[in-house]
Design a protein around this motif. Structure first.
Motif, short mmCIF file in Angstrom:
data_model
loop_
_atom_site.label_atom_id
_atom_site.label_comp_id
_atom_site.label_asym_id
_atom_site.label_seq_id
_atom_site.Cartn_x
_atom_site.Cartn_y
_atom_site.Cartn_z
N CYS A 10 0.85 -1.20 0.00
CA CYS A 10 0.00 0.00 0.00
C CYS A 10 0.88 1.25 0.00
N GLY A 11 0.36 2.32 -0.52
CA GLY A 11 1.02 3.64 -0.41
C GLY A 11 2.36 3.66 -1.10
N THR A 12 3.29 4.33 -0.47
CA THR A 12 4.64 4.48 -1.02
C THR A 12 5.28 3.12 -1.30
N ALA A 13 5.02 2.16 -0.44
CA ALA A 13 5.61 0.82 -0.63
C ALA A 13 5.15 0.21 -1.96
N ALA A 14 3.93 0.52 -2.38
CA ALA A 14 3.43 -0.01 -3.65
C ALA A 14 4.19 0.63 -4.83
N SER B 76 5.41 -9.21 -0.39
CA SER B 76 4.76 -8.05 0.22
C SER B 76 5.83 -7.04 0.61
N ILE B 77 5.46 -5.77 0.56
CA ILE B 77 6.40 -4.71 0.97
C ILE B 77 5.70 -3.85 2.01
N SER B 78 6.34 -3.68 3.14
CA SER B 78 5.76 -2.84 4.19
C SER B 78 6.86 -2.33 5.12
N GLN B 79 6.92 -1.04 5.27
CA GLN B 79 7.88 -0.45 6.20
C GLN B 79 7.58 -0.94 7.61
N SER B 80 6.34 -0.76 8.03
CA SER B 80 5.97 -1.07 9.43
C SER B 80 5.80 -2.55 9.66
N GLY B 81 5.38 -3.26 8.62
CA GLY B 81 5.05 -4.68 8.80
C GLY B 81 3.72 -4.87 9.52
N GLU B 82 2.95 -3.79 9.66
CA GLU B 82 1.69 -3.87 10.40
C GLU B 82 0.49 -3.39 9.59
N THR B 83 0.68 -2.94 8.38
CA THR B 83 -0.44 -2.44 7.59
C THR B 83 -1.48 -3.55 7.41
N MET B 84 -2.68 -3.30 7.91
CA MET B 84 -3.69 -4.36 7.98
C MET B 84 -4.05 -4.91 6.60
N VAL C 164 5.65 10.36 9.46
CA VAL C 164 4.53 9.56 8.95
C VAL C 164 4.75 9.15 7.49
N ALA C 165 5.14 10.08 6.65
CA ALA C 165 5.36 9.75 5.24
C ALA C 165 6.73 9.08 5.09
N SER C 166 6.74 8.02 4.31
CA SER C 166 7.93 7.18 4.20
C SER C 166 8.93 7.76 3.20
N THR C 167 10.19 7.85 3.58
CA THR C 167 11.22 8.37 2.65
C THR C 167 12.39 7.41 2.55
N ALA D 138 15.17 2.09 0.50
CA ALA D 138 15.62 0.77 0.99
C ALA D 138 14.77 -0.35 0.40
N GLN D 139 13.48 -0.09 0.22
CA GLN D 139 12.59 -1.10 -0.38
C GLN D 139 12.98 -1.37 -1.83
N ILE D 140 13.26 -0.32 -2.58
CA ILE D 140 13.70 -0.51 -3.97
C ILE D 140 15.00 -1.32 -3.99
N LYS E 253 0.94 15.74 -1.93
CA LYS E 253 -0.40 15.72 -1.33
C LYS E 253 -0.30 15.53 0.17
N GLU E 254 0.46 14.51 0.57
CA GLU E 254 0.52 14.13 1.98
C GLU E 254 1.08 15.25 2.85
N LEU E 255 2.17 15.87 2.37
CA LEU E 255 2.90 16.80 3.23
C LEU E 255 2.43 18.23 3.09
N ALA F 118 -1.78 8.39 9.20
CA ALA F 118 -1.11 7.62 10.26
C ALA F 118 0.11 6.93 9.67
N LYS F 119 1.10 6.73 10.50
CA LYS F 119 2.32 6.07 10.04
C LYS F 119 2.02 4.66 9.57
N SER F 120 1.15 4.01 10.32
CA SER F 120 0.86 2.66 9.93
C SER F 120 -0.64 2.46 10.10
C1 G6P Z 1 0.79 4.88 5.45
C2 G6P Z 1 2.02 5.78 5.51
C3 G6P Z 1 2.78 5.68 4.19
C4 G6P Z 1 3.12 4.25 3.87
C5 G6P Z 1 1.87 3.35 3.88
C6 G6P Z 1 2.23 1.87 3.85
O1 G6P Z 1 -0.12 5.39 4.54
O2 G6P Z 1 1.64 7.11 5.75
O3 G6P Z 1 3.98 6.44 4.26
O4 G6P Z 1 3.72 4.17 2.61
O5 G6P Z 1 1.13 3.55 5.08
O6 G6P Z 1 2.87 1.56 5.07
P1 G6P Z 1 3.79 0.32 5.28
O7 G6P Z 1 4.22 0.38 6.72
O8 G6P Z 1 2.97 -0.90 4.98
O9 G6P Z 1 4.94 0.45 4.34
#
Ligand code: G6P
Length: 372
Positions: A59-63, A104-112, A157-160, A165-167, A247-249, A366-368
């Motif tokens: 989802c989001g930036t990870a996608a 799957s790609i997720s920074q937090s590892g918690e995106t539902m 909150v927004a992933s940079t 690192a994901q790429i 948009k986000e920032l 939200a961050k996650s």
């Molecule tokens: C939220 C964050 C985004 C992030 C997305 C996916 O929308 O604000 O920065 O890209 O979740 O999060 P994840 O932890 O799954 O990479």
């Protein structure tokens, strides 16, 4: 607190400055004698040699990182790749088999949404691999294999830095799988490793040479109501990421487009003064693609657009066409996204700061996202 930010004005400013290390730390320990070998994937050779499809979900930036990864995965593994938003994937009847690798790609590892998509894919017989930045998070625990990104904790909150690192992790995965399958030419593999190792220094150079200019540009543009982003090939997901960050920032209407779609709609939006960022592919890659993007710039400029080009050093063809040129160092064409995204992260952050907004905690986000 100010101490945690280490002297930076925001966590995001600190995290953008850490993009070079995020890449370097993700690569570390995964190159042996000039070849990519991801120790976490030991014992999976037989499976990886036999897969017939890769499906990336996030989802989001990870996608967007996943969309960039698709180009490298297909180039180096010769396995067809699809990228899907996790929440779209779940509510249909997807075609999966035991020969499908779901990444799957997720920074937090918690995106539902991503978690539920992983569980669903697994229940349907696919093998799941998690690219995650958070040790021990739920998604990696629910997956068959894990490749951690080592970007370090991300607070804004927004992933940079997690995005680059994901790429990087996807490129390592592509080189690993390409080697296991014998799909990548050994010389190309060595070149790619050399390039990966050079990327942190090149990102650092973008930060050194362009950050001040971009922040100034962002200040001048503080009243802007709408910004468009164009990119082609690996530059396309970068255009989407640039728009999402703005948009986000900065709460500015922003849209990213594939440059080739310009005449199929977006060009109707161009009116005098409309700012358009264009991610210009290297002329050393497909010269044809470069020419087409330069001609896109000429077309929108003729209609009054204000063009800010992101182009490699020495690309003079963009000079007569663009109002501003932000420079990135030379890199092999597949690696340009890791450089081209940096000016866009700085720009979105700079514009939000110019508007006096809290870049670390944008409204409503939200961050996650741990609800569906
Ligand atoms: C939220 C964050 C985004 C992030 C997305 C996916 O929308 O604000 O920065 O890209 O979740 O999060 P994840 O932890 O799954 O990479």
């Amino acid at each position: 607190s100010a101490a945690e930010k280490g002297g930076w004005s925001s966590f995001m400013a600190k995290e953008v400055s850490e993009e070079p290390e995020a890449v370097a730390n993700t690569v570390r320990g995964r190159i042996h004698e000039g070849r990519v070998e991801i120790p976490e994937l030991d014992g999976m050779d037989e499976f990886l040699a036999d897969i017939d499809r890769i499906l990336v979900i996030a989802c989001g930036t990870a996608a967007y990182a996943g969309m960039v990864g698709k180009y490298a995965l297909e180039t180096w593994t010769r396995v067809p790749v699809d990228v899907e938003l996790a929440h779209e994937f779940r509510y249909r009847d997807p075609v999966l088999s035991p020969r499908t690798l779901v990444v799957s790609i997720s920074q937090s590892g918690e995106t539902m949404d991503t978690l539920m998509a992983v569980k669903y894919a697994r229940s349907r017989g696919a093998k799941t691999l998690s690219i995650c930045n958070t040790q021990g998070a739920t998604i990696p625990r629910e997956s068959d294999a894990i490749v951690y990104t080592h970007a370090g904790p991300e607070v804004a909150v927004a992933s940079t830095k997690a995005f680059v690192a994901q790429i990087t992790a996807l490129y390592l995965l592509a080189l690993h799988v390409g080697r296991v399958r014998g799909a990548i030419d050994p010389v190309a593999a060595v070149d790619a490793v050399t390039e990966l190792e050079a990327i942190p220094g090149k990102i650092a150079r973008v930060l050194e040479t362009e950050q001040g200019r971009i922040e100034q540009l962002a200040h001048w543009m503080a009243d802007t109501r709408s910004v468009l982003f164009l990119g082609r090939n690996v530059g396309y997901p970068i255009a989407l990421e640039g728009a999402l960050k703005l948009k986000e920032l900065a709460y500015i209407h922003a849209e990213g487009f594939a440059a080739g779609e310009l005449k199929h709609g977006p060009i109707a939006l161009i009116e005098p003064g409309q700012p358009v960022f264009v991610v210009v592919p290297s002329p050393r890659g497909s010269g044809e693609m470069h020419k087409k993007v330069v001609s896109n710039i000429e077309e929108i400029r003729a209609r009054g657009a204000r063009v800010i080009a992101i182009a490699e050093e020495g690309d003079v063809a963009v000079l007569p066409a663009a109002d501003e040129v932000l420079r990135i160092p030379l890199a092999a064409p597949l690696f340009e996204p890791l450089l081209a995204v940096v000016p866009l992260h700085i720009f979105a952050m700079g514009l939000a700061e110019a508007k006096g907004l809290d870049v670390d905690q944008p409204r409503n986000l939200a961050k996650s996202v741990t609800v569906e």
